[in-house]
Design an enzyme around this catalytic site. Structure first.
Site, PDB file in Angstrom:
ATOM      1  N   ARG A   1     -25.568   2.630 -18.386  1.00 22.84           N
ATOM      2  CA  ARG A   1     -26.112   2.701 -19.756  1.00 22.84           C
ATOM      3  C   ARG A   1     -26.914   4.091 -19.542  1.00 22.84           C
ATOM      4  O   ARG A   1     -27.004   5.142 -20.451  1.00 22.84           O
ATOM      5  CB  ARG A   1     -27.147   1.681 -20.196  1.00 22.84           C
ATOM      6  CG  ARG A   1     -27.685   2.001 -21.407  1.00 22.84           C
ATOM      7  CD  ARG A   1     -28.342   0.736 -22.003  1.00 22.84           C
ATOM      8  NE  ARG A   1     -27.483  -0.188 -22.530  1.00 22.84           N
ATOM      9  CZ  ARG A   1     -27.075  -1.572 -22.043  1.00 22.84           C
ATOM     10  NH1 ARG A   1     -27.807  -1.825 -21.029  1.00 22.84           N
ATOM     11  NH2 ARG A   1     -26.397  -2.290 -22.594  1.00 22.84           N
ATOM     12  N   ALA A   2     -27.609   4.387 -18.505  1.00 21.52           N
ATOM     13  CA  ALA A   2     -28.476   5.631 -18.313  1.00 21.52           C
ATOM     14  C   ALA A   2     -27.594   6.805 -18.474  1.00 21.52           C
ATOM     15  O   ALA A   2     -27.984   7.866 -19.179  1.00 21.52           O
ATOM     16  CB  ALA A   2     -29.146   5.636 -16.943  1.00 21.52           C
TER      17      ALA A   2
END
Length: 662
Positions: A276-277
């Site tokens: 997700r980062a």
């Protein structure tokens, strides 16, 4: 209606302003978490953002804000014909109160009409109101777990589902999630923390000129809100136009392979979990380029995206400080720039994801009198002469579960048994107020005997309000875990105090995971102190524990009496939350007149009030007096050694088996 404070008039807070504007440019960035001390204009800046957002076009009369160009085919107020005309209105900011109910968040179904008439009578909640706008959660770290779960589901799927005994309603719920919090009041669940695209830390400026300007603008706004807003109207309009231009440019921004490699290398170097980062950084860098009026993502965009998207994703446990090593970031970006091959190796020797042990002190164990070898029974001289510098804590470990006996009714958590809104169904009762959880079988049983008298003629069941039954459920609650820590000279041997601190840190980590409040009372010399009043912040408790000095006599009675006072005050503030007192001591009592007798009388106060307690026996060495076990008996609780406190302790397992056999 009060005029909103102009967004462009907020002094300082550059990172906060940028993060909010990037989300206004691209809703796919994923929202903003604003962390900071009280009184730093967090809420003011968030509320002011709504005046900058362009208006949205909605289907007239639709309670779910459907877009007339592409209406939701499953809208409960539909179906709507696509391509029709729409009405424009300002973008909404919907605030979710910390104490909101589940029905207030997701909406409510009329269960009586659903059972009797088969009608889906649905009243929309806050998620429906926030669709295509902003959902703002102040004090988001204090939000109840079940609301967090619902919020996560809606944010992940872009839709909200309401299920009540086989009756289901779905509607679109896409919104910009903005949360503010004061870290002193506790940290967020990791799952919710990761859902926020960006995070910013805000604090009050220490520069007198900036502080003067803040006060000047606030006073000017209070004197004439309308006139103050008018003075900033041109700047607000310019920012609004820039947002519109950036939105139009956004699809044309190119995120090249070089920038993607820098993003991937940065996330790998800082050991963030999952992917997700990487995705958030890519979207943020693209929004930064559009905001700057460029169609190409540059290294400076990637760097700024990392500073906003990574700090809150690097924490491995609640004791790790959020943040990013900017030197390591610059080094990683430089190494990965212009490299068409694989990312270069290099551990850099920089700080990793946190959780490492602090370096042990290199100096002597203490230059004051009173340090005893481990297992010694002597006491240092009374007073402060025996004080030693704080000992570093040993590595935390997973602890066995400590709980309060019986069934409570406190705030939802994960420690002790309790009657809650969520959990396994154990029975039914008449609803007190609005019906939230229907017990279908009990409702049918209550209505069945009256069907002939009510003139039932068809297949449907005639149900009246008196027939409805609320399900009673049993789950888990969070408790107040009050630590009462002996910091006297008999505990001051550095190896032993390090082990004690490691054990308390382990219990603090367990309290964080189980959604408890914690407090810390210490006693040494001739008195006891409340090192930390009850709070949801285990970070604050860990920091106070780490700096705890030791030395002096052992005023055990003073420590117990101080803990009793803390519990009495907290019971008035939060009467439903049950307490678990954890006394960490070797059981010696040497401070004050008649120390042993006074400690016994103090312990009996807890027994008389039914307070659950555990004594962590820190006595060590070949000769043991068993004083901690005797104290546990007087408290009406149990005693465990440091070894037995470990969840994987063989000794603890054996002792549990022996207790069950007895």
């Amino acid at each position: 209606m009060t005029t909103p404070f102009p967004f462009t008039a907020v002094v300082g807070q550059d990172d906060l302003r940028l993060a909010l504007l990037l989300n206004a440019v691209s809703s796919s960035v994923g929202g903003v978490l604003v962390r900071g001390e009280k009184g730093t204009a967090k809420s003011t800046a968030v509320r002011a953002l709504t005046t900058l957002l362009p208006e949205v076009s909605v289907v007239p009369g639709c309670r779910f804000s459907c877009d007339p160009a592409s209406p939701d085919p499953g809208c409960p107020d539909g179906p709507h014909e696509g391509g029709g005309g729409g009405a424009s209105r300002p973008a909404r900011m919907v605030e979710l109160p910390v104490g909101a109910s589940e029905d207030r968040l997701v909406g409510a179904l009329d269960i009586e009409r659903a059972l009797a008439e088969g009608v889906k009578a649905f009243e929309p909640g806050l998620l429906a109101a926030a669709h295509r706008g902003i959902l703002y959660v102040d004090e988001v770290n204090l939000l109840h777990d079940h609301l967090v779960d619902l919020l996560l589901d809606a944010a992940a799927m872009g839709a909200s589902y309401v299920e009540r005994e086989g009756v289901s309603v779905r509607h679109a719920a896409r919104f910009l999630l903005v949360g503010t919090m004061n870290p002193e009041e506790g940290e967020l669940r990791p799952q919710l923390l990761d859902r926020f695209g960006l995070t910013v830390e805000v604090s009050a400026s220490r520069e007198p000129e900036k502080r003067v300007e803040v006060v000047r603008r606030r006073l000017a706004y209070d004197d004439d809100p309308v006139g103050f807003a008018a003075r900033w109207a041109d700047e607000e309009a310019a920012v609004r136009q820039r947002i519109v231009a950036a939105r139009e440019l956004l699809p044309s921004v190119r995120l090249g392979d070089g920038a993607l490699r820098q993003i991937a290398a940065t996330c790998a170097a800082f050991e963030v979990d999952g992917m997700r980062a990487d995705i958030v950084m890519a979207r943020t860098a693209t929004a930064l380029a559009a905001w700057a009026g460029r169609t190409e993502v540059l290294a400076e965009d990637v760097r700024q995206a990392a500073l906003l998207a990574l700090p809150h994703r690097r924490r491995r446990n609640p004791f790790d400080a959020p943040g990013l090593d900017e030197d390591k970031l610059d080094e990683t970006l430089e190494e990965s720039s212009g490299d068409d091959g694989p990312d270069p190796d290099g551990d850099g020797g920089g700080p990793g994801g946190g959780g490492g042990q602090p370096e042990p002190d290199e100096g002597p164990a203490g230059d004051g009198a009173g340090a005893q070898p481990e297992g010694g029974e002597g006491e240092p001289a009374p007073g402060g002469a025996g004080e030693q510098s704080p000992a570093p804590a040993a590595e935390p470990f997973r602890t066995k579960v400590l709980s309060v006996p019986g069934i409570g009714e406190g705030a939802a958590g994960r420690r002790s048994r309790a009657r809650t809104e969520h959990g396994r169904t154990t029975g039914a009762r008449r609803p007190q107020g609005a019906l939230t959880k229907l017990h279908l079988a009990a409702t049918v049983r209550a209505a069945a005997p009256h069907q002939r008298a009510r003139g039932r003629s068809g297949r449907g069941l005639v149900v009246r309000r008196d027939d409805l039954r609320q399900a009673t459920r049993e789950g888990r609650e969070g408790n107040l875990v009050l630590f009462v820590v002996d910091a006297s000279g008999s505990m001051a041997a550095r190896q032993r105090m390090g082990a004690v601190k490691g054990a308390v840190l382990s219990l603090l980590l367990d309290a964080y995971q189980r959604r408890d409040k914690v407090g810390l009372v210490t006693f040494r010399g001739s008195a006891a102190d409340v090192a930390l009043p009850p709070t949801s912040s285990v970070d604050a408790a860990a920091a106070r524990l780490e700096s705890l000095p030791t030395g002096g006599r052992t005023p055990l009675a003073a420590g117990l009496l101080k803990a009793h006072d803390v519990l009495r005050v907290e019971r008035l503030r939060d009467p439903a939350r049950r307490a678990l007192v954890v006394v960490v001591t070797d059981g010696r009592a040497t401070g004050g007149p008649e120390p042993v007798a006074l400690a016994s009388r103090a312990a009996r106060l807890f027994t008389a009030e039914g307070v659950a307690s555990v004594v962590v026996d820190c006595e060590s060495g070949p000769v043991r007096l068993g004083l901690a076990g005797r104290l546990a008996g007087e408290l009406g609780g149990t005693a465990v050694t440091l070894d037995e406190l470990r969840a994987d302790s063989i000794a603890g397992l054996v002792k549990d088996v022996q207790r069950r056999a007895a």
